[in-house]
Motif scaffolding. Structure first.
Motif, PDB file in Angstrom:
ATOM      1  N   TYR A  63      -2.705 -11.280  -3.830  1.00 42.90           N
ATOM      2  CA  TYR A  63      -2.383 -10.288  -2.810  1.00 42.90           C
ATOM      3  C   TYR A  63      -3.617  -9.424  -2.547  1.00 42.90           C
ATOM      4  CZ  TYR A  63       2.549 -11.385  -3.684  1.00 42.90           C
ATOM      5  OH  TYR A  63       3.756 -12.022  -3.813  1.00 42.90           O
ATOM      6  N   ASP A  64      -3.813  -9.041  -1.296  1.00 43.09           N
ATOM      7  CA  ASP A  64      -4.839  -8.051  -0.968  1.00 43.09           C
ATOM      8  C   ASP A  64      -4.291  -6.681  -1.337  1.00 43.09           C
ATOM      9  OD1 ASP A  64      -6.580  -9.975   0.080  1.00 43.09           O
ATOM     10  OD2 ASP A  64      -5.651  -9.845   2.070  1.00 43.09           O
ATOM     11  N   ALA A  65      -5.042  -5.933  -2.121  1.00 46.17           N
ATOM     12  CA  ALA A  65      -4.546  -4.653  -2.611  1.00 46.17           C
ATOM     13  C   ALA A  65      -5.639  -3.600  -2.518  1.00 46.17           C
ATOM     14  CB  ALA A  65      -4.070  -4.798  -4.058  1.00 46.17           C
ATOM     15  N   THR A  66      -5.244  -2.352  -2.646  1.00 47.94           N
ATOM     16  CA  THR A  66      -6.202  -1.247  -2.647  1.00 47.94           C
ATOM     17  C   THR A  66      -5.929  -0.333  -3.828  1.00 47.94           C
ATOM     18  OG1 THR A  66      -4.764   0.078  -1.204  1.00 47.94           O
ATOM     19  CG2 THR A  66      -6.481  -1.257  -0.147  1.00 47.94           C
ATOM     20  N   ARG A  67      -6.981   0.208  -4.356  1.00 49.56           N
ATOM     21  CA  ARG A  67      -6.892   1.211  -5.424  1.00 49.56           C
ATOM     22  C   ARG A  67      -7.735   2.391  -4.961  1.00 49.56           C
ATOM     23  NH1 ARG A  67      -9.054  -1.526  -9.123  1.00 49.56           N
ATOM     24  NH2 ARG A  67      -7.193  -2.470 -10.070  1.00 49.56           N
ATOM     25  N   GLY A  68      -7.047   3.409  -4.402  1.00 52.97           N
ATOM     26  CA  GLY A  68      -7.776   4.475  -3.756  1.00 52.97           C
ATOM     27  C   GLY A  68      -8.426   3.929  -2.501  1.00 52.97           C
ATOM     28  N   SER A  69      -9.730   4.028  -2.394  1.00 54.80           N
ATOM     29  CA  SER A  69     -10.454   3.475  -1.248  1.00 54.80           C
ATOM     30  C   SER A  69     -11.003   2.075  -1.529  1.00 54.80           C
ATOM     31  CB  SER A  69     -11.616   4.412  -0.873  1.00 54.80           C
ATOM     32  OG  SER A  69     -12.511   4.547  -1.972  1.00 54.80           O
ATOM     33  N   GLU A  70     -10.797   1.614  -2.775  1.00 55.32           N
ATOM     34  CA  GLU A  70     -11.342   0.308  -3.182  1.00 55.32           C
ATOM     35  C   GLU A  70     -10.381  -0.815  -2.830  1.00 55.32           C
ATOM     36  OE1 GLU A  70     -12.412  -2.145  -7.305  1.00 55.32           O
ATOM     37  OE2 GLU A  70     -11.591  -0.101  -7.372  1.00 55.32           O
ATOM     38  N   LYS A  71     -10.885  -1.862  -2.208  1.00 57.41           N
ATOM     39  CA  LYS A  71     -10.093  -3.052  -1.914  1.00 57.41           C
ATOM     40  C   LYS A  71     -10.370  -4.111  -2.976  1.00 57.41           C
ATOM     41  CE  LYS A  71      -9.951  -2.428   3.099  1.00 57.41           C
ATOM     42  NZ  LYS A  71     -10.243  -3.053   4.420  1.00 57.41           N
ATOM     43  N   PHE A  72      -9.322  -4.802  -3.402  1.00 56.22           N
ATOM     44  CA  PHE A  72      -9.490  -5.853  -4.398  1.00 56.22           C
ATOM     45  C   PHE A  72      -8.395  -6.896  -4.251  1.00 56.22           C
ATOM     46  CE2 PHE A  72      -6.520  -2.927  -6.270  1.00 56.22           C
ATOM     47  CZ  PHE A  72      -5.691  -3.685  -7.085  1.00 56.22           C
ATOM     48  N   THR A  73      -8.558  -8.030  -4.936  1.00 60.82           N
ATOM     49  CA  THR A  73      -7.559  -9.101  -4.927  1.00 60.82           C
ATOM     50  C   THR A  73      -6.712  -9.000  -6.183  1.00 60.82           C
ATOM     51  OG1 THR A  73      -9.009 -10.567  -3.669  1.00 60.82           O
ATOM     52  CG2 THR A  73      -7.196 -11.590  -4.879  1.00 60.82           C
TER      53      THR A  73
END
Length: 444
Positions: free
Chosen positions: A144-154
């Motif tokens: 899934y495409d996800a975000t942690r704060g302003s950071e995007k990650f898989t």
């Protein structure tokens, strides 16, 4: 000695209950390796095993021992936990953690992907043990495409996943057949929970429509909706009756079984001289325990060739064949299907997402497959017995118990190495930092 806390529905009459007891039996087989503590849980509204047997008595002793330990006031800290390993047999969003090494044990999901909540929970463990390659694929191939704060990650599964299927049971070989009052000479069997995931209505309608005019063919339907209560029995009986009333000229027979059955009584259905084949139109299986039991009992199986049950309905092609040795041969009567989005009524928050997909068996193909098994029964039975021999060897109790034991030890030892490595790295960084500070001070 590894102290293991098994948090699981060990006394539940359900698929997860059987899974929990398999884990329990595997660990108890090696008292020199594992000291097993048991914390019992429920599974949905499934009934509990109330019969007193050697195993249930031992389980209850381990439950009492665990309760006494947890109530003793002995500290349970991160630095010194009460248990080396916790094993939790359930769906991942219910995982809780109580040991140095936490292992999630799950049947996975019937669909083509797991939810993001499951991936997050899996990643909080130190490893997973699942029952089939389909279940492993659900974790390994879902992102899934996800975000942690302003950071995007898989978001993806990042812990090791071991596959350990169920063992065969051979203690019921001399089972006497039940008197089911069958009046038909050829009968199909289907065992499942009545609900959208098992797709029972397609099985029922397909059978009736194919054998509408054949008074000598029957379908034995062992099913329940929630549990084995009388209210469940009568409610479901009324629902089945309402379906059959739509076929007023029906000559084929439908036999309805409901209620508590011992393992011996259930096994007697698979080896009954007047029950010939197993049929399912399931949308998907994490494993498919009744299908497995039918297959290793030598029954021809009619099923779609998708999800967990393909692990044991195929076998390696004869090595003498001119084709590649790695080719696997289907040893069952396949039902054609298409993969499509799950129905709205099957969506289950944090478990089955609305964008998940599973298989939809084709009714026309189902009817053809059932007819083929009936008309060519001797050949289909011979093929089923060949598969039976393969399953009895590959999935023997000794093989599968050892595989479970090895998986637990492997995940635990890898985790201990990681702890040591992380500790050494932390100490090295601390020492390097101290030396740097000392050097600065010296220069001053």
């Amino acid at each position: 000695m590894i102290r293991v806390l098994l948090k699981a529905p060990v006394l539940s009459k359900s698929g997860y209950g059987e899974h929990a007891r398999f884990v329990y039996r595997s660990l108890k087989q090696r008292p020199d390796k594992f000291d097993v503590f048991v914390y019992p849980t429920e599974w949905g509204k499934s009934s509990w095993i109330l019969d007193e047997t050697n195993e249930t008595n031992q389980i209850n002793l381990d439950i009492t021992r665990t309760k006494n330990l947890l109530e003793s006031g002995t500290p349970n800290t991160i630095e010194k936990p009460l248990f080396d390993v916790s094993m939790q047999v359930t769906i991942p969003n219910e995982f809780e953690f109580a040991a140095r090494t936490n292992i999630g044990v799950s049947a996975g999901i019937e669909t083509d992907r797991v939810s993001p909540e499951w991936i997050q929970k899996a990643n909080e463990t130190q490893g997973m043990i699942v029952v089939s390659q389909h279940a492993k694929n659900g974790f390994d191939k879902t992102t899934y495409d996800a975000t942690r704060g302003s950071e995007k990650f898989t978001l993806k599964t990042e812990v090791p996943i071991e596959v350990v299927g169920y063992p065969v049971k051979t203690q019921f070989e001399e089972t006497n057949p039940q008197d089911l009052g069958l009046t038909t000479s050829f009968n199909f069997l289907s065992i499942c929970q009545w609900g959208p995931r098992k797709n029972v209505l397609v099985t029922l309608r397909g059978f009736v429509e194919e054998f509408m005019n054949d008074s000598d063919v029957g379908l034995i339907l062992k099913t329940h909706r929630l549990n084995n209560s009388l209210s469940d029995r009568w409610t479901l009986k009324s629902e089945i009756k309402s379906v059959l009333e739509q076929y007023p000229n029906r000559k084929c027979k439908v036999y309805y079984l409901h209620g508590n059955m011992t393992e011996e009584e259930l096994h007697s259905l698979y080896v009954h001289p007047n029950i010939h084949a197993y049929v399912t139109t399931t949308h998907g299986e994490g494993y498919g325990l009744p299908i497995f039991e039918a297959a290793y009992s030598g029954m021809p199986v009619v099923a779609p060739s998708w999800s967990g049950h393909v692990d044991f309905l195929y076998m390696p092609r004869d090595s003498k064949s001119k084709t590649k040795k790695n080719v696997r041969e289907p040893m069952f009567e396949k039902v054609k299907y298409e993969i499509a989005q799950v129905a709205p009524e099957a969506v289950w928050n944090t478990v089955i997402n609305e964008d998940a997909q599973w298989c939809y068996p084709e009714p026309k193909s189902l009817k053809k497959s059932m007819r083929t098994v009936k008309q060519n029964y001797i050949a289909k039975k011979r093929k089923a017995e060949k598969l039976q021999g393969y399953l009895l060897e590959k999935f023997s109790q000794d093989n599968m118990y050892k595989k479970m034991q090895d998986s637990v030890i492997s995940i635990h030892e890898k985790n201990l190495k990681n702890i040591v490595t992380n500790l050494e790295t932390s100490v090295a960084h601390h020492v390097a930092g101290s030396l740097a500070t000392a050097s600065v001070r010296k220069e001053k």
